[in-house]
Design a protein around this motif. Structure first.
Motif, PDB file in Angstrom:
ATOM      1  N   THR A  68     -60.243  23.839  82.794  1.00 33.08           N
ATOM      2  CA  THR A  68     -60.131  25.236  83.208  1.00 33.08           C
ATOM      3  C   THR A  68     -60.838  26.181  82.244  1.00 33.08           C
ATOM      4  O   THR A  68     -61.612  27.039  82.667  1.00 33.08           O
ATOM      5  CB  THR A  68     -58.648  25.622  83.346  1.00 33.08           C
ATOM      6  N   ALA A  69     -60.595  26.046  80.973  1.00 33.64           N
ATOM      7  CA  ALA A  69     -61.240  26.931  79.994  1.00 33.64           C
ATOM      8  C   ALA A  69     -62.748  26.714  79.977  1.00 33.64           C
ATOM      9  O   ALA A  69     -63.520  27.671  79.837  1.00 33.64           O
ATOM     10  CB  ALA A  69     -60.661  26.699  78.610  1.00 33.64           C
ATOM     11  N   PHE A  70     -63.177  25.482  80.162  1.00 33.93           N
ATOM     12  CA  PHE A  70     -64.605  25.180  80.134  1.00 33.93           C
ATOM     13  C   PHE A  70     -65.329  25.745  81.356  1.00 33.93           C
ATOM     14  O   PHE A  70     -66.487  26.131  81.265  1.00 33.93           O
ATOM     15  CB  PHE A  70     -64.831  23.677  80.018  1.00 33.93           C
ATOM     16  N   VAL A  71     -64.656  25.787  82.486  1.00 28.75           N
ATOM     17  CA  VAL A  71     -65.265  26.348  83.698  1.00 28.75           C
ATOM     18  C   VAL A  71     -65.542  27.825  83.507  1.00 28.75           C
ATOM     19  O   VAL A  71     -66.612  28.324  83.866  1.00 28.75           O
ATOM     20  CB  VAL A  71     -64.358  26.101  84.927  1.00 28.75           C
ATOM     21  N   LEU A  72     -64.600  28.549  82.919  1.00 31.45           N
ATOM     22  CA  LEU A  72     -64.799  29.981  82.703  1.00 31.45           C
ATOM     23  C   LEU A  72     -65.921  30.243  81.696  1.00 31.45           C
ATOM     24  O   LEU A  72     -66.736  31.144  81.891  1.00 31.45           O
ATOM     25  CB  LEU A  72     -63.491  30.627  82.242  1.00 31.45           C
ATOM     26  N   ILE A  73     -65.968  29.451  80.647  1.00 28.83           N
ATOM     27  CA  ILE A  73     -67.044  29.600  79.663  1.00 28.83           C
ATOM     28  C   ILE A  73     -68.383  29.237  80.302  1.00 28.83           C
ATOM     29  O   ILE A  73     -69.394  29.903  80.074  1.00 28.83           O
ATOM     30  CB  ILE A  73     -66.772  28.730  78.413  1.00 28.83           C
ATOM     31  N   ALA A  74     -68.417  28.183  81.113  1.00 32.10           N
ATOM     32  CA  ALA A  74     -69.657  27.789  81.786  1.00 32.10           C
ATOM     33  C   ALA A  74     -70.136  28.883  82.734  1.00 32.10           C
ATOM     34  O   ALA A  74     -71.337  29.153  82.822  1.00 32.10           O
ATOM     35  CB  ALA A  74     -69.449  26.479  82.553  1.00 32.10           C
ATOM     36  N   PHE A  75     -69.210  29.523  83.435  1.00 30.08           N
ATOM     37  CA  PHE A  75     -69.596  30.624  84.315  1.00 30.08           C
ATOM     38  C   PHE A  75     -70.173  31.777  83.501  1.00 30.08           C
ATOM     39  O   PHE A  75     -71.171  32.384  83.886  1.00 30.08           O
ATOM     40  CB  PHE A  75     -68.396  31.097  85.143  1.00 30.08           C
ATOM     41  N   ALA A  76     -69.583  32.080  82.358  1.00 25.54           N
ATOM     42  CA  ALA A  76     -70.115  33.122  81.484  1.00 25.54           C
ATOM     43  C   ALA A  76     -71.511  32.759  80.992  1.00 25.54           C
ATOM     44  O   ALA A  76     -72.399  33.613  80.905  1.00 25.54           O
ATOM     45  CB  ALA A  76     -69.177  33.363  80.306  1.00 25.54           C
ATOM     46  N   VAL A  77     -71.748  31.485  80.699  1.00 25.70           N
ATOM     47  CA  VAL A  77     -73.072  31.022  80.264  1.00 25.70           C
ATOM     48  C   VAL A  77     -74.099  31.228  81.367  1.00 25.70           C
ATOM     49  O   VAL A  77     -75.193  31.730  81.135  1.00 25.70           O
ATOM     50  CB  VAL A  77     -73.024  29.539  79.824  1.00 25.70           C
ATOM     51  N   VAL A  78     -73.741  30.872  82.590  1.00 25.75           N
ATOM     52  CA  VAL A  78     -74.674  31.010  83.713  1.00 25.75           C
ATOM     53  C   VAL A  78     -74.988  32.481  83.968  1.00 25.75           C
ATOM     54  O   VAL A  78     -76.141  32.848  84.203  1.00 25.75           O
ATOM     55  CB  VAL A  78     -74.100  30.333  84.979  1.00 25.75           C
ATOM     56  N   VAL A  79     -73.995  33.345  83.904  1.00 21.99           N
ATOM     57  CA  VAL A  79     -74.226  34.777  84.133  1.00 21.99           C
ATOM     58  C   VAL A  79     -75.072  35.357  83.006  1.00 21.99           C
ATOM     59  O   VAL A  79     -76.000  36.132  83.255  1.00 21.99           O
ATOM     60  CB  VAL A  79     -72.885  35.526  84.263  1.00 21.99           C
ATOM     61  N   LEU A  80     -74.774  35.006  81.768  1.00 24.86           N
ATOM     62  CA  LEU A  80     -75.558  35.522  80.646  1.00 24.86           C
ATOM     63  C   LEU A  80     -77.000  35.030  80.713  1.00 24.86           C
ATOM     64  O   LEU A  80     -77.930  35.808  80.510  1.00 24.86           O
ATOM     65  CB  LEU A  80     -74.920  35.104  79.313  1.00 24.86           C
ATOM     66  N   GLY A  81     -77.186  33.766  81.031  1.00 22.77           N
ATOM     67  CA  GLY A  81     -78.537  33.208  81.090  1.00 22.77           C
ATOM     68  C   GLY A  81     -79.326  33.679  82.297  1.00 22.77           C
ATOM     69  O   GLY A  81     -80.541  33.787  82.246  1.00 22.77           O
ATOM     70  N   GLY A  82     -78.642  33.953  83.376  1.00 22.50           N
ATOM     71  CA  GLY A  82     -79.313  34.367  84.603  1.00 22.50           C
ATOM     72  C   GLY A  82     -79.236  33.250  85.626  1.00 22.50           C
ATOM     73  O   GLY A  82     -79.563  32.105  85.328  1.00 22.50           O
ATOM     74  N   PHE A  83     -78.768  33.582  86.804  1.00 25.05           N
ATOM     75  CA  PHE A  83     -78.640  32.575  87.860  1.00 25.05           C
ATOM     76  C   PHE A  83     -80.002  31.988  88.180  1.00 25.05           C
ATOM     77  O   PHE A  83     -80.976  32.702  88.353  1.00 25.05           O
ATOM     78  CB  PHE A  83     -78.022  33.197  89.113  1.00 25.05           C
ATOM     79  N   GLY A  84     -80.071  30.684  88.244  1.00 23.62           N
ATOM     80  CA  GLY A  84     -81.315  30.010  88.599  1.00 23.62           C
ATOM     81  C   GLY A  84     -82.248  29.736  87.437  1.00 23.62           C
ATOM     82  O   GLY A  84     -83.348  29.252  87.627  1.00 23.62           O
ATOM     83  N   SER A  85     -81.844  30.020  86.232  1.00 24.88           N
ATOM     84  CA  SER A  85     -82.709  29.820  85.074  1.00 24.88           C
ATOM     85  C   SER A  85     -82.096  28.770  84.144  1.00 24.88           C
ATOM     86  O   SER A  85     -81.087  29.034  83.482  1.00 24.88           O
ATOM     87  CB  SER A  85     -82.893  31.137  84.309  1.00 24.88           C
ATOM     88  N   ILE A  86     -82.706  27.600  84.108  1.00 22.21           N
ATOM     89  CA  ILE A  86     -82.210  26.541  83.219  1.00 22.21           C
ATOM     90  C   ILE A  86     -82.455  26.926  81.763  1.00 22.21           C
ATOM     91  O   ILE A  86     -81.595  26.729  80.906  1.00 22.21           O
ATOM     92  CB  ILE A  86     -82.876  25.199  83.560  1.00 22.21           C
ATOM     93  N   THR A  87     -83.613  27.503  81.479  1.00 20.47           N
ATOM     94  CA  THR A  87     -83.918  27.949  80.113  1.00 20.47           C
ATOM     95  C   THR A  87     -82.935  29.026  79.676  1.00 20.47           C
ATOM     96  O   THR A  87     -82.442  29.008  78.551  1.00 20.47           O
ATOM     97  CB  THR A  87     -85.356  28.478  80.033  1.00 20.47           C
ATOM     98  N   GLY A  88     -82.662  29.962  80.576  1.00 25.77           N
ATOM     99  CA  GLY A  88     -81.699  31.021  80.274  1.00 25.77           C
ATOM    100  C   GLY A  88     -80.314  30.454  80.003  1.00 25.77           C
ATOM    101  O   GLY A  88     -79.615  30.910  79.095  1.00 25.77           O
ATOM    102  N   ALA A  89     -79.913  29.443  80.769  1.00 24.31           N
ATOM    103  CA  ALA A  89     -78.605  28.829  80.544  1.00 24.31           C
ATOM    104  C   ALA A  89     -78.557  28.120  79.191  1.00 24.31           C
ATOM    105  O   ALA A  89     -77.530  28.152  78.505  1.00 24.31           O
ATOM    106  CB  ALA A  89     -78.288  27.852  81.670  1.00 24.31           C
ATOM    107  N   LEU A  90     -79.661  27.500  78.803  1.00 24.26           N
ATOM    108  CA  LEU A  90     -79.710  26.836  77.498  1.00 24.26           C
ATOM    109  C   LEU A  90     -79.553  27.863  76.379  1.00 24.26           C
ATOM    110  O   LEU A  90     -78.724  27.694  75.480  1.00 24.26           O
ATOM    111  CB  LEU A  90     -81.017  26.067  77.332  1.00 24.26           C
ATOM    112  N   TYR A  91     -80.328  28.944  76.428  1.00 19.29           N
ATOM    113  CA  TYR A  91     -80.226  29.985  75.400  1.00 19.29           C
ATOM    114  C   TYR A  91     -78.860  30.656  75.416  1.00 19.29           C
ATOM    115  O   TYR A  91     -78.272  30.925  74.360  1.00 19.29           O
ATOM    116  CB  TYR A  91     -81.320  31.031  75.571  1.00 19.29           C
TER     117      TYR A  91
END
Length: 135
Positions: free
Chosen positions: A70-93
């Motif tokens: 549960t905690a990891f899903v919320l953090i992962a969603f924050a990572v995707v939003v911060l990086g930008g939807f559809g951007s693998i490089t953005g998700a990595l950064y």
């Protein structure tokens, strides 16, 4: 390593390019002769494989019980939003940025480390809704 392989696959292979094209526009991809149903299947397979790899890595550090993720899903969603939807490089950064911020916050205020991450999440939604490298 897994992120590098995923990035290489999506950026350097024909199937990866077709997957990106399908994600951008299903109709355009169909007009170009891409079987979009196969691309959706491929995206589910890649997602499941990524989750399986993440689960295998987390199992070495955490006890396994039904709500462990549960905690990891919320953090992962924050990572995707911060990086930008559809951007693998953005998700990595974004993953690196959130990891550093979470650990630094954990040193100074351990009980507020997730609050700092979620505050960053809300700030990104308000000020830059497409994320750092969103399309």
């Amino acid at each position: 390593l897994t992120t590098g392989i995923l990035f290489w696959f999506s950026d350097r292979t024909k199937a990866g390019k077709a997957l990106q094209a399908t994600a951008i526009s299903k109709q355009a991809a169909m007009l170009m002769g891409i079987d979009t149903n196969k691309m959706y299947l491929l995206s589910w397979i890649l997602g499941g494989a990524s989750v399986g790899a993440a689960g295998a890595l987390l199992a070495t550090f955490y006890n396994i019980f039904p709500t462990v993720g549960t905690a990891f899903v919320l953090i992962a969603f924050a990572v995707v939003v911060l990086g930008g939807f559809g951007s693998i490089t953005g998700a990595l950064y974004a993953g690196l940025i959130i990891g550093v911020i979470e650990n630094c916050a954990g040193v100074f205020a351990p009980s507020f480390k997730y609050a700092v991450v979620y505050a960053l999440f809300i700030a990104v939604i308000v000020f830059k809704p497409k994320g750092l490298m969103g399309r």
